[in-house]
Write a protein that holds these residues in place. Sequence first.
Motif, short mmCIF file in Angstrom:
data_model
loop_
_atom_site.label_atom_id
_atom_site.label_comp_id
_atom_site.label_asym_id
_atom_site.label_seq_id
_atom_site.Cartn_x
_atom_site.Cartn_y
_atom_site.Cartn_z
N GLY A 12 21.79 49.87 26.34
CA GLY A 12 21.09 50.84 25.48
C GLY A 12 20.72 50.44 24.41
N ILE A 13 20.33 50.86 23.38
CA ILE A 13 19.55 50.73 22.25
C ILE A 13 19.56 51.79 21.02
CG2 ILE A 13 17.27 51.40 22.59
CD1 ILE A 13 16.34 48.59 21.09
N HIS A 14 19.82 51.37 20.06
CA HIS A 14 20.15 52.58 18.91
C HIS A 14 18.92 51.98 18.05
CE1 HIS A 14 22.71 53.92 15.14
NE2 HIS A 14 21.62 54.43 15.32
N LEU A 15 18.01 53.03 17.71
CA LEU A 15 16.71 52.70 16.85
C LEU A 15 16.86 53.53 15.47
CD1 LEU A 15 14.27 53.37 19.76
CD2 LEU A 15 14.84 51.16 18.99
N PRO A 83 18.01 39.86 20.51
CA PRO A 83 16.80 38.89 20.62
C PRO A 83 15.39 39.49 21.08
CG PRO A 83 18.78 38.30 21.92
CD PRO A 83 19.10 39.77 21.67
N ILE A 84 14.60 39.12 20.26
CA ILE A 84 13.03 39.24 20.65
C ILE A 84 12.58 38.06 21.45
CG2 ILE A 84 10.82 39.68 19.55
CD1 ILE A 84 12.29 41.04 17.18
N LEU A 85 12.02 38.30 22.59
CA LEU A 85 11.90 37.33 23.71
C LEU A 85 10.30 37.18 23.51
CD1 LEU A 85 13.77 38.54 26.62
CD2 LEU A 85 14.42 36.99 24.86
N ARG A 86 9.69 37.83 23.06
CA ARG A 86 8.09 37.78 23.06
C ARG A 86 7.82 38.94 21.99
NH1 ARG A 86 3.75 41.05 24.72
NH2 ARG A 86 5.20 42.38 25.80
N LYS A 87 6.73 38.25 21.05
CA LYS A 87 5.97 39.23 20.21
C LYS A 87 4.84 39.20 19.83
CE LYS A 87 7.67 36.39 16.27
NZ LYS A 87 8.64 36.23 15.13
N GLU A 88 4.27 40.07 19.56
CA GLU A 88 2.45 40.08 19.56
C GLU A 88 2.17 41.22 18.00
OE1 GLU A 88 0.17 41.49 22.59
OE2 GLU A 88 0.95 40.04 23.98
N ILE A 89 1.54 40.71 17.44
CA ILE A 89 0.92 41.62 16.14
C ILE A 89 -0.56 42.13 16.71
CG2 ILE A 89 0.32 41.91 13.84
CD1 ILE A 89 2.75 40.05 13.01
N ASN A 90 -0.89 43.19 16.89
CA ASN A 90 -2.15 43.21 17.28
C ASN A 90 -2.87 44.42 16.44
OD1 ASN A 90 -1.71 42.24 19.97
ND2 ASN A 90 -0.32 44.05 20.75
N TYR A 91 -4.17 44.37 16.47
CA TYR A 91 -5.32 44.99 15.83
C TYR A 91 -5.92 45.84 16.73
CZ TYR A 91 -2.99 42.41 11.59
OH TYR A 91 -2.62 42.00 11.02
N LEU A 92 -5.69 46.87 17.31
CA LEU A 92 -6.13 47.65 18.46
C LEU A 92 -7.43 48.30 18.11
CD1 LEU A 92 -2.93 48.95 20.09
CD2 LEU A 92 -3.91 46.84 20.57
N ILE A 93 -7.67 48.70 17.17
CA ILE A 93 -8.58 49.46 16.67
C ILE A 93 -9.34 48.78 15.06
CG2 ILE A 93 -9.83 51.74 16.11
CD1 ILE A 93 -9.54 51.69 19.08
N ASP A 94 -8.60 48.82 14.41
CA ASP A 94 -9.15 48.39 13.12
C ASP A 94 -8.38 47.23 12.53
OD1 ASP A 94 -9.26 48.64 10.19
OD2 ASP A 94 -9.30 50.50 10.00
N VAL A 97 -5.09 47.62 10.37
CA VAL A 97 -4.19 48.23 10.85
C VAL A 97 -3.43 47.51 12.09
CG1 VAL A 97 -3.45 50.51 11.69
CG2 VAL A 97 -5.55 50.54 10.06
N PRO A 98 -2.28 47.05 11.73
CA PRO A 98 -1.66 46.41 12.69
C PRO A 98 -0.88 47.25 13.63
CG PRO A 98 -0.48 46.08 10.77
CD PRO A 98 -1.57 46.86 10.48
N SER A 99 -0.40 46.62 14.41
CA SER A 99 0.61 47.45 15.62
C SER A 99 1.58 46.27 16.02
CB SER A 99 0.14 48.15 16.43
OG SER A 99 -0.47 47.57 17.54
N LEU A 100 2.70 46.48 16.60
CA LEU A 100 3.58 45.58 17.15
C LEU A 100 3.79 45.81 18.59
CD1 LEU A 100 6.25 45.37 14.55
CD2 LEU A 100 4.01 44.19 14.70
N GLU A 101 3.96 44.76 19.30
CA GLU A 101 4.31 44.69 20.78
C GLU A 101 5.26 43.74 21.06
OE1 GLU A 101 2.51 43.95 25.19
OE2 GLU A 101 1.25 44.70 23.86
N PHE A 102 6.40 44.13 21.64
CA PHE A 102 7.63 42.84 21.82
C PHE A 102 8.40 43.28 22.75
CE2 PHE A 102 8.80 45.80 18.36
CZ PHE A 102 10.23 46.06 18.48
N ASP A 103 8.99 42.27 23.25
CA ASP A 103 10.07 42.31 24.48
C ASP A 103 11.50 42.06 23.79
OD1 ASP A 103 8.12 42.83 26.28
OD2 ASP A 103 7.91 40.92 27.26
N LEU A 104 12.13 42.97 24.20
CA LEU A 104 13.66 42.84 23.60
C LEU A 104 14.65 42.76 24.62
CD1 LEU A 104 14.39 43.30 20.42
CD2 LEU A 104 15.20 45.70 21.29
N GLU A 105 15.63 42.02 24.35
CA GLU A 105 16.79 41.70 25.48
C GLU A 105 17.90 42.51 25.16
OE1 GLU A 105 19.19 38.23 27.77
OE2 GLU A 105 18.02 37.73 26.00
N LEU A 106 18.35 43.57 25.96
CA LEU A 106 19.70 44.03 25.36
C LEU A 106 20.94 43.39 26.02
CD1 LEU A 106 18.48 47.54 27.31
CD2 LEU A 106 18.16 46.78 24.82
#
Length: 267
Positions: A12-15, A83-94, A97-106
């Motif tokens: 699980g994950i606690h956010l 652990p963050i296995l993969r990460k991206e900082i994306n600018y999907l529209i603007d 204005v960034p957004s994040l996408e990343f893979d996390l290992e539980l």
Amino acid sequence: MIQKVPYDSRNGIHLMIGNVYQYNRKFGKTLSLIQSRNPDLVFLVETDQAWADAMTPIHEGYPYRILCPLENTYGLVLYSRLPILRKEINYLIDEEVPSLEFDLELRGGQVITIYAIHPTPPVPGENSTSTERDAEILIVGKKSKANPLPSIVIGDLNDVAWSYTTSLFLKTSELADPRRGRGFFNTFHAKIPLFRWPLDHVFLSKQFGLAAIHVLPGIGSDHFPIELKATLTANDTTDTESATNEEEQEAEEKITNGHENQKADQD
């Protein structure tokens, strides 16, 4: 409705998610809350460089970080014990204005994807429609649906949980809202008790069960933080909605309109 399950720290994950309000300088309130709640992952929005600097005391406990502080109220900072296995900082529209996408290992070895966003709200005289916000939300939903990994979408979406766009997002992404059947969990406006709305969100893919969700005490911002504990389940027991062909087409049109609006603004 998402199934209620016991919390399992291995699977699980606690956010913890919070809009700190960029001009709020009560850094100690946020640090104290993080230290007392002790989440696996902290996502803060409206974070400028002063906020990023103020959070350095937690760096030792959160060795995995994605820091994108900005001075335009769209800065993002993310801290993880996992652990963050993969990460991206994306600018999907603007492009501002960034957004994040990343893979996390539980802790149990499972890998999940998290999308962390803070799209622009409608602003009279500046950005009078929700076109760009809706497009960013729907792009993330589309990415999540196409992702074979269990996924979570988190952030201040500048949209209420019952809006048409959120409903369309849930259908096209096939994610679920853990608040449904449990309450509103209003996070904004922290300083106006009679006018409060659920603007800060966590959406879960069907592989997750819900262990806990809480609105947290104020940190000096106009938003309350929110926390959630979720656990991967052996079976996909959450009922999710699916979009009709017409709704899928409408989502694509909204995404196209968002790109066109942004291009027109740049021109």
